[in-house]
Design an enzyme around this catalytic site. Structure first.
Site, short mmCIF file in Angstrom:
data_model
loop_
_atom_site.label_atom_id
_atom_site.label_comp_id
_atom_site.label_asym_id
_atom_site.label_seq_id
_atom_site.Cartn_x
_atom_site.Cartn_y
_atom_site.Cartn_z
N PRO A 2 0.55 -7.69 12.44
CA PRO A 2 1.62 -7.51 13.42
C PRO A 2 2.95 -8.09 12.93
CG PRO A 2 -0.37 -8.28 14.49
CD PRO A 2 -0.61 -8.38 13.01
N GLU A 3 4.03 -7.40 13.28
CA GLU A 3 5.37 -7.85 12.93
C GLU A 3 5.88 -8.80 14.03
OE1 GLU A 3 6.99 -5.96 10.11
OE2 GLU A 3 5.04 -5.04 9.82
N LYS A 51 5.44 -15.09 13.45
CA LYS A 51 4.20 -14.38 13.77
C LYS A 51 3.17 -15.30 14.41
CE LYS A 51 4.80 -11.17 9.94
NZ LYS A 51 4.15 -10.51 8.80
N ASN A 165 4.75 -5.90 6.79
CA ASN A 165 4.77 -4.86 5.77
C ASN A 165 5.59 -3.64 6.17
OD1 ASN A 165 3.84 -4.60 3.09
ND2 ASN A 165 2.42 -3.00 3.72
N ARG A 261 -0.98 -5.29 -0.81
CA ARG A 261 -0.62 -4.47 0.35
C ARG A 261 0.10 -3.22 -0.14
NH1 ARG A 261 2.15 -9.17 4.11
NH2 ARG A 261 0.43 -10.66 4.01
#
Length: 275
Positions: A2-3, A51, A165, A261
């Site tokens: 999650p951002e 986060k 990401n 990633r």
């Protein structure tokens, strides 16, 4: 993962459900805190820091959690069926007379003194959505290691907190740089604009149910031109769009691994090294 905007929305939901209410149910399903009992205490509030989630509880306690890749908090009413996952994935339950918050697959869950919160989040850089936001400090942090690839530097929460990401890919596109370009090779104006754009993107999406980067009114490219509005089905410039045409030039978007990633970029619009 999650951002920062998603974590902020989670904090808001938890705050609405728990803040100001006395806990009637408490169950922390991690060995270190399995015997902790928070029932009878009021929840003072829930906030996000980058986060990280901080649930502050009466008596000077804070429940610190982090969602990482697939963790989630779900809110349920007394008569509602729990649908967040199988029972064995539950790591935390906090309930009051009107709501129950259930934490699934939480890789980080710890109970600490509120006075010691800095031990959990003190390493973070300026929070893009927080009251401590400092663009100058974020820029200094980002440029402190000039040889570091831009994508890695953006994801380092010690530089600026809240980028995941998705935003990494979108910000590199807007800066017209590949994720592998050394930070020190960004023109000074581009680096400063990148930090400003990061803040604008997260601010624009903090209240949205669906993340959109292509129609953020104030987002700018490295050349100072306004970002092209995307169609409803094209909410992101490059993230997750492998082999689909670039929304700006039509070149197929490429993807490769960076630091375990996926990284996405347009070979035509973005300059710099690639795998």
């Amino acid at each position: 993962m999650p951002e920062g905007d998603t974590v902020l929305q989670t904090a808001r939901r938890l705050h609405r459900a728990l803040a100001g209410e006395v806990l009637t149910r408490s169950d922390l399903r991690v060995p270190r805190f399995a015997t902790a009992d928070l029932t009878g205490r009021s929840v003072l509030g829930v906030v996000s820091r980058g986060k990280h989630l901080l649930t502050r509880i009466e008596g000077g306690l804070t429940l610190h959690s982090h969602l990482r890749m697939d963790g989630a908090w779900r809110i349920y009413r007394p008569d509602e069926h729990w649908r967040g996952g199988p029972t064995h994935q539950i790591r935390a339950i906090l309930g009051n007379s009107g709501h129950t918050a259930v934490g699934y697959r939480l890789p980080v869950l710890e109970l600490l003194r509120t006075a010691d919160e800095e031990k959990a989040v003190g390493h973070l850089g300026p929070d893009l959505l927080g009251p401590d936001w400092d663009a100058d400090a974020a820029l200094r942090n980002l440029l402190a290691a000039p040889a570091r690839p831009l994508g890695e530097a953006l994801l380092d929460q010690r530089n600026l907190a809240g980028i995941g990401n998705i935003y990494k890919a979108e910000l590199c596109f807007l800066a017209r740089a590949t994720p592998w370009l050394p930070v020190g090779e960004l023109p000074g104006a581009t680096a400063a604009l990148l930090v400003t754009t990061a803040r604008q993107l997260l601010e624009a999406n903090r209240d949205r149910p669906v993340r959109i980067t292509t129609t953020t009114a104030r987002s700018r490219t490295a050349t100072g031109q306004a970002s092209r509005p995307g169609r409803p089905s094209e909410n992101l410039w490059v993230y997750g769009r492998t082999r689909r045409p670039c929304l700006r030039c039509g070149t197929p978007i490429r993807a490769a691994e960076q630091d375990a990633r996926p990284a996405y970029w347009c070979p035509h619009c973005q300059s710099g090294p690639t795998p």
